[in-house]
Design a protein around this motif. Structure first.
Motif, short mmCIF file in Angstrom:
data_model
loop_
_atom_site.label_atom_id
_atom_site.label_comp_id
_atom_site.label_asym_id
_atom_site.label_seq_id
_atom_site.Cartn_x
_atom_site.Cartn_y
_atom_site.Cartn_z
N GLU A 70 5.75 68.75 22.56
CA GLU A 70 5.99 67.68 23.75
C GLU A 70 4.85 67.69 24.73
OE1 GLU A 70 9.65 68.03 26.07
OE2 GLU A 70 9.36 66.02 26.79
N SER A 127 9.07 72.93 21.54
CA SER A 127 8.38 72.58 23.02
C SER A 127 7.07 72.39 22.88
CB SER A 127 8.96 73.93 23.77
OG SER A 127 8.65 75.15 23.16
N ILE A 149 5.44 62.34 23.21
CA ILE A 149 5.83 61.96 24.52
C ILE A 149 6.71 61.13 24.87
CG2 ILE A 149 3.96 60.24 24.70
CD1 ILE A 149 3.08 61.66 27.40
N ASN A 193 8.37 58.20 31.56
CA ASN A 193 8.69 58.77 32.74
C ASN A 193 10.48 58.32 33.08
OD1 ASN A 193 6.87 60.43 33.35
ND2 ASN A 193 5.64 58.67 34.34
N THR A 245 3.32 66.76 28.17
CA THR A 245 3.96 66.32 29.47
C THR A 245 2.99 65.52 30.25
OG1 THR A 245 2.94 68.53 30.22
CG2 THR A 245 5.29 68.40 29.62
N GLU A 246 1.74 65.29 29.67
CA GLU A 246 0.69 64.45 30.44
C GLU A 246 0.34 63.35 29.32
OE1 GLU A 246 -0.22 64.14 33.52
OE2 GLU A 246 0.83 66.16 34.32
#
Ligand code: 0L1
Ligand code: MG
Length: 257
Positions: free
Chosen positions: A84, A81, A161, A164, A86-87
């Motif tokens: 990863e 985790s 990443i 979206n 997230t931005e």
């Protein structure tokens, strides 16, 4: 050979973003089985400290990549985790010599296991596919290693990443998707999905077979990075990376200290 001691050493260097000598120099008898055990034990260190196993990655899935690092087979690594993003900002202050490469990420909704796994099994278990960027950062000087070294260093895994937008597995022929990668507006790499073992779905089949040898499987909900579609490129503070995936859109990554 004390595999746990070597694994703790690797885990420390991964955590602190510090270069290390090749393990094969001090342990020339290390074989691939030892190396995968070191990988597991070192990632267990991270998991015991609060990280979480969320998937797997395939590495060295194209002939071009195998040639560029002098290794002749595909390998796998563990995704957690903390890897990863997230931005779309990659902070490189704690990394050594990061490189980025475009990939497809498969999200599975059923367990995949066993050495009889087929392409059909993988499609039946694929919830969706994301365009993705993987950041690799070998802990070895100059990205120079043997097969055993790179396996022990979790296949150079560092960050990743996902886009979206998720896509149905039936949206397109994934081997035909063209990908181009630009650094600061200049296209520096291009490739096509077939660079990944002829078709990215075959990489998931190969992963499941490799995991089966060690008694592991891909669990529902896991993410699998199928492998680099182009060569990886070095990134530096201030770079803006744009990866364009035909029909799927563009992923951006801002590189900062
Ligand atoms: O994801 C990859 O294909 C990288 C695997 C390890 C080799 C490297 O560090 O270039
Ligand atoms: Mg990769």
């Amino acid at each position: 050979m004390d595999l746990l001691q070597i694994a703790k050493h690797v885990a420390d260097h991964q955590k602190n973003g510090q270069e290390m000598d090749k393990i094969s120099l001090s342990h020339p008898n290390m074989n691939v089985e030892h190396a995968y055990e070191i990988q597991k034990l070192s990632m267990d260190q991270a998991i015991n400290n609060g990280d979480r196993l969320i998937g797997w990655k395939m590495g060295l899935t194209s002939k071009a990549k195998q040639l560029s690092v002098g290794v002749e087979e595909a390998i796998y690594g563990r995704l957690t985790s903390s890897m990863e993003l997230t931005e779309p900002t990659l902070h490189i202050g704690n990394l050594i010599h990061p490189r980025v490469e475009p990939e497809f990420a498969f999200i599975l909704n059923k367990e995949l296991k066993g050495d009889q796994i087929t392409v059909r099994d993988v499609w039946m278990a694929t919830e969706c596919i994301f365009p993705a960027i993987e950041v690799i950062d070998s802990r070895y000087r100059n990205f120079s290693f043997t097969l055993e070294d790179v396996v022990a260093d979790n296949a150079s895994s560092s960050k990743f990443i996902l886009g979206n937008q998720a896509f149905s597995p039936y949206f397109t022929s994934w081997d035909k998707v063209g990908v181009s990668m630009a650094r600061n507006g200049e296209t520096v790499q291009s490739g096509v999905g077939a660079a990944v073992l002829d078709h990215p779905v075959k990489s998931i089949v190969e992963l499941v077979k490799m995991l089966d040898r060690e008694g592991f499987s891909v669990k529902p909900g896991m993410v699998v990075l199928a492998g680099g579609i182009t060569e990886a490129i070095n990134v530096y503070n201030g770079d803006v990376i744009e990866v364009h995936y035909d029909q799927l859109g563009t992923l951006k990554l801002y590189v900062e200290l």
